[in-house]
Write a protein that holds these residues in place. Sequence first.
Motif, PDB file in Angstrom:
ATOM      1  N   GLU A 146       0.809  -1.001   0.095  1.00  0.00           N
ATOM      2  CA  GLU A 146       0.068   0.031  -0.096  1.00  0.00           C
ATOM      3  C   GLU A 146       0.956   1.252   0.242  1.00  0.00           C
ATOM      4  O   GLU A 146       0.347   2.159  -0.592  1.00  0.00           O
ATOM      5  CB  GLU A 146      -0.923  -0.089   1.185  1.00  0.00           C
ATOM      6  N   GLY A 147       2.007   1.302   0.684  1.00  0.00           N
ATOM      7  CA  GLY A 147       2.975   2.170   0.498  1.00  0.00           C
ATOM      8  C   GLY A 147       3.440   2.778  -0.881  1.00  0.00           C
ATOM      9  O   GLY A 147       3.405   3.793  -0.978  1.00  0.00           O
ATOM     10  N   ASN A 148       3.220   1.502  -1.632  1.00  0.00           N
ATOM     11  CA  ASN A 148       3.652   2.201  -2.972  1.00  0.00           C
ATOM     12  C   ASN A 148       2.666   2.925  -3.694  1.00  0.00           C
ATOM     13  O   ASN A 148       2.956   3.575  -4.569  1.00  0.00           O
ATOM     14  CB  ASN A 148       3.363   0.592  -3.673  1.00  0.00           C
ATOM     15  N   TRP A 149       1.420   3.239  -3.116  1.00  0.00           N
ATOM     16  CA  TRP A 149       0.535   4.267  -3.774  1.00  0.00           C
ATOM     17  C   TRP A 149       0.273   5.399  -2.848  1.00  0.00           C
ATOM     18  O   TRP A 149      -0.556   6.466  -3.396  1.00  0.00           O
ATOM     19  CB  TRP A 149      -0.889   3.501  -3.648  1.00  0.00           C
ATOM     20  N   ILE A 150       1.061   5.685  -2.013  1.00  0.00           N
ATOM     21  CA  ILE A 150       1.078   6.852  -1.366  1.00  0.00           C
ATOM     22  C   ILE A 150       1.232   8.050  -2.157  1.00  0.00           C
ATOM     23  O   ILE A 150       0.631   9.233  -2.223  1.00  0.00           O
ATOM     24  CB  ILE A 150       1.871   7.109  -0.008  1.00  0.00           C
ATOM     25  N   LYS A 155      -6.968  13.917  -0.041  1.00  0.00           N
ATOM     26  CA  LYS A 155      -7.924  13.230   1.247  1.00  0.00           C
ATOM     27  C   LYS A 155      -7.419  11.727   0.978  1.00  0.00           C
ATOM     28  O   LYS A 155      -7.052  10.927   2.272  1.00  0.00           O
ATOM     29  CB  LYS A 155      -9.285  13.297   0.777  1.00  0.00           C
ATOM     30  N   ARG A 156      -7.184  11.176  -0.020  1.00  0.00           N
ATOM     31  CA  ARG A 156      -7.143   9.723  -0.135  1.00  0.00           C
ATOM     32  C   ARG A 156      -5.584   9.675   0.424  1.00  0.00           C
ATOM     33  O   ARG A 156      -5.253   8.557   0.938  1.00  0.00           O
ATOM     34  CB  ARG A 156      -7.184   9.182  -1.630  1.00  0.00           C
ATOM     35  N   LYS A 157      -4.829  10.443   0.130  1.00  0.00           N
ATOM     36  CA  LYS A 157      -3.476  10.364   0.431  1.00  0.00           C
ATOM     37  C   LYS A 157      -3.184  10.233   2.102  1.00  0.00           C
ATOM     38  O   LYS A 157      -2.592   9.563   2.601  1.00  0.00           O
ATOM     39  CB  LYS A 157      -2.443  11.429  -0.197  1.00  0.00           C
ATOM     40  N   ILE A 164      -5.612   9.562   4.233  1.00  0.00           N
ATOM     41  CA  ILE A 164      -6.163   8.453   4.708  1.00  0.00           C
ATOM     42  C   ILE A 164      -5.091   7.125   4.412  1.00  0.00           C
ATOM     43  O   ILE A 164      -4.841   6.352   5.537  1.00  0.00           O
ATOM     44  CB  ILE A 164      -7.435   7.874   4.150  1.00  0.00           C
ATOM     45  N   LEU A 165      -4.630   7.074   3.420  1.00  0.00           N
ATOM     46  CA  LEU A 165      -3.680   6.010   3.162  1.00  0.00           C
ATOM     47  C   LEU A 165      -2.496   6.079   4.162  1.00  0.00           C
ATOM     48  O   LEU A 165      -1.970   5.158   4.669  1.00  0.00           O
ATOM     49  CB  LEU A 165      -3.307   6.162   1.584  1.00  0.00           C
ATOM     50  N   MET A 166      -1.861   7.038   4.268  1.00  0.00           N
ATOM     51  CA  MET A 166      -0.682   7.524   4.994  1.00  0.00           C
ATOM     52  C   MET A 166      -1.098   6.880   6.427  1.00  0.00           C
ATOM     53  O   MET A 166      -0.267   6.343   7.286  1.00  0.00           O
ATOM     54  CB  MET A 166      -0.111   8.860   5.116  1.00  0.00           C
ATOM     55  N   ALA A 167      -2.218   7.453   6.872  1.00  0.00           N
ATOM     56  CA  ALA A 167      -2.806   7.104   8.430  1.00  0.00           C
ATOM     57  C   ALA A 167      -2.843   5.605   8.522  1.00  0.00           C
ATOM     58  O   ALA A 167      -2.323   4.900   9.499  1.00  0.00           O
ATOM     59  CB  ALA A 167      -4.151   7.582   8.548  1.00  0.00           C
ATOM     60  N   LYS A 168      -3.367   4.865   7.480  1.00  0.00           N
ATOM     61  CA  LYS A 168      -3.346   3.378   7.400  1.00  0.00           C
ATOM     62  C   LYS A 168      -2.145   2.764   7.571  1.00  0.00           C
ATOM     63  O   LYS A 168      -1.988   1.957   8.255  1.00  0.00           O
ATOM     64  CB  LYS A 168      -4.124   2.969   6.259  1.00  0.00           C
ATOM     65  N   VAL A 169      -1.160   3.372   6.633  1.00  0.00           N
ATOM     66  CA  VAL A 169       0.139   2.419   6.552  1.00  0.00           C
ATOM     67  C   VAL A 169       0.772   2.824   7.953  1.00  0.00           C
ATOM     68  O   VAL A 169       1.586   2.028   8.431  1.00  0.00           O
ATOM     69  CB  VAL A 169       1.102   2.744   5.296  1.00  0.00           C
ATOM     70  N   GLN A 170       0.654   3.830   8.558  1.00  0.00           N
ATOM     71  CA  GLN A 170       1.180   4.175   9.772  1.00  0.00           C
ATOM     72  C   GLN A 170       0.858   3.329  10.752  1.00  0.00           C
ATOM     73  O   GLN A 170       1.384   2.898  11.761  1.00  0.00           O
ATOM     74  CB  GLN A 170       1.393   5.656  10.290  1.00  0.00           C
ATOM     75  N   ASP A 171      -0.507   3.111  10.732  1.00  0.00           N
ATOM     76  CA  ASP A 171      -1.422   2.201  11.709  1.00  0.00           C
ATOM     77  C   ASP A 171      -0.640   0.830  11.693  1.00  0.00           C
ATOM     78  O   ASP A 171      -0.431   0.076  12.618  1.00  0.00           O
ATOM     79  CB  ASP A 171      -2.661   1.872  11.323  1.00  0.00           C
ATOM     80  N   GLU A 172      -0.374   0.304  10.433  1.00  0.00           N
ATOM     81  CA  GLU A 172       0.460  -1.043  10.281  1.00  0.00           C
ATOM     82  C   GLU A 172       1.765  -1.098  11.005  1.00  0.00           C
ATOM     83  O   GLU A 172       2.035  -2.114  11.733  1.00  0.00           O
ATOM     84  CB  GLU A 172       0.644  -1.605   8.743  1.00  0.00           C
ATOM     85  N   ALA A 173       2.562  -0.023  10.876  1.00  0.00           N
ATOM     86  CA  ALA A 173       3.813   0.173  11.719  1.00  0.00           C
ATOM     87  C   ALA A 173       3.234   0.045  13.094  1.00  0.00           C
ATOM     88  O   ALA A 173       4.238  -0.725  13.989  1.00  0.00           O
ATOM     89  CB  ALA A 173       4.673   1.295  11.366  1.00  0.00           C
ATOM     90  N   GLY A 174       2.367   0.687  13.520  1.00  0.00           N
ATOM     91  CA  GLY A 174       2.138   0.819  14.947  1.00  0.00           C
ATOM     92  C   GLY A 174       1.546  -0.689  15.418  1.00  0.00           C
ATOM     93  O   GLY A 174       1.858  -1.245  16.556  1.00  0.00           O
ATOM     94  N   HIS A 175       1.003  -1.488  14.658  1.00  0.00           N
ATOM     95  CA  HIS A 175       0.731  -2.900  14.953  1.00  0.00           C
ATOM     96  C   HIS A 175       1.861  -3.854  15.197  1.00  0.00           C
ATOM     97  O   HIS A 175       1.915  -4.500  15.862  1.00  0.00           O
ATOM     98  CB  HIS A 175      -0.300  -3.497  13.576  1.00  0.00           C
ATOM     99  N   GLY A 176       2.725  -3.477  14.168  1.00  0.00           N
ATOM    100  CA  GLY A 176       4.025  -4.313  14.310  1.00  0.00           C
ATOM    101  C   GLY A 176       4.592  -3.887  15.657  1.00  0.00           C
ATOM    102  O   GLY A 176       5.181  -4.970  16.476  1.00  0.00           O
ATOM    103  N   LEU A 177       4.599  -2.636  16.049  1.00  0.00           N
ATOM    104  CA  LEU A 177       5.166  -2.461  17.229  1.00  0.00           C
ATOM    105  C   LEU A 177       4.502  -3.208  18.438  1.00  0.00           C
ATOM    106  O   LEU A 177       5.309  -3.619  19.386  1.00  0.00           O
ATOM    107  CB  LEU A 177       4.925  -0.888  17.505  1.00  0.00           C
TER     108      LEU A 177
END
Length: 314
Positions: free
Chosen positions: A51-55, A62-64, A66-79
């Motif tokens: 997904e980072g591929n599409w930022i 707006k889409r950008k 939202i997508l940045m927030a989502k990809v950051q959430d995934e990093a948080g989940h990893g943490l």
Amino acid sequence: MSADLQTQFDALIDADERIEPRDWMPDAYRKTLIRQIAQHAHSEIIGMQPEGNWITRAPSLKRKAILMAKVQDEAGHGLYLYGAAETLGVDRAELLDLLHTRKQKYSSIFNYPTISWADVGAIGWLVDGAAITNQVPLCRCSYGPYARAMIRICKEESFHQRQGFEILLTLSNGTPAQRGLAQDAVNRWWWPSLMMFGPPDADSPNSAQSMAWGIKRFSNDELRQKFVDMTVPQAGVLGLTLPDPELRFDEETGHHHFGEIDWTEFYQVVKGNGPCNEQRLRHRVRAHEEGAWVGEAAAAYAAKQASREGVAVA
Ligand code: BYC
């Protein structure tokens, strides 16, 4: 003594209580949890890539955002997940090393390419939808730190799933070309999403023991079926078709019957031969090496702060 400890552990499991890091646990229980939580954590951080591929190419501000927030959430989940794994006595650096040297796995789903913007929608709708189906029961996992991490992750996954659905709904109601992109993305992501749940129960070596320990609450096939039953009506709302000619509601079972999954493809991808395995790992290792200075700077800063306050740091 050891028999007493085993009895205590069994009693906690039988009573559906949580096992905490301070509790004694069998080595095999600890090992299984480390394996599953580490694989899960690795999936979250590798999952940032498709997904980072599409930022940079998101179709609007707006889409950008939202997508940045989502990809950051995934990093948080990893943490959260690496943190949960560390309570079992392993080190995050050690786990990353096992990922980078291919000794630990991550989810097969992230070895497929994202070739159009609609793929971001399909990942949100299908991949996050499958993730929620698999992860909601993990909120009741017998190991406390994993279960608690999952509660927060599931809340965020629900937002992820809705954003994917909404992208596809917009495309599906757009121009014929946009609708075509949405259908094409769903055609490519449907079967790999079903594979996320793991091999069929009969070929799942870990399921029986993990279910007896209350790590897994439902089998791979049960969760896969739940996902199909939930998703088929949503496809109807989207006005998109799912690429399975055998898909039909079975009045007798009350479930949707679906076609045979290509398990050869699944095992190929898990073994490292999927379309993007090489690219994903190479990128991960490079990011790790190039980002090493951040960790070093943070550790140096923490040491400086601690020495100012007269506290010794390990
Ligand atoms: N891909 O005995 P089984 C996300 C392996 S993150 C690769 O059934 P188990 C998201 C399995 O590890 C999604 N390997 O195993 C992130 C085992 O090999 P080992 C990740 C797979 O553990 C960013 C072997 O096959 N979710 O959603 O009882 C953006 C035999 O399988 C896969 C999780 O990790 C696979 N799909 O059950 C967006 C959830 N499936 O380890 C979204 C937590 C199986 O013995 N994990 N294998 O060498 C689980 O629930 C379970 O580990 C599984 C597998 C259901 C996945």
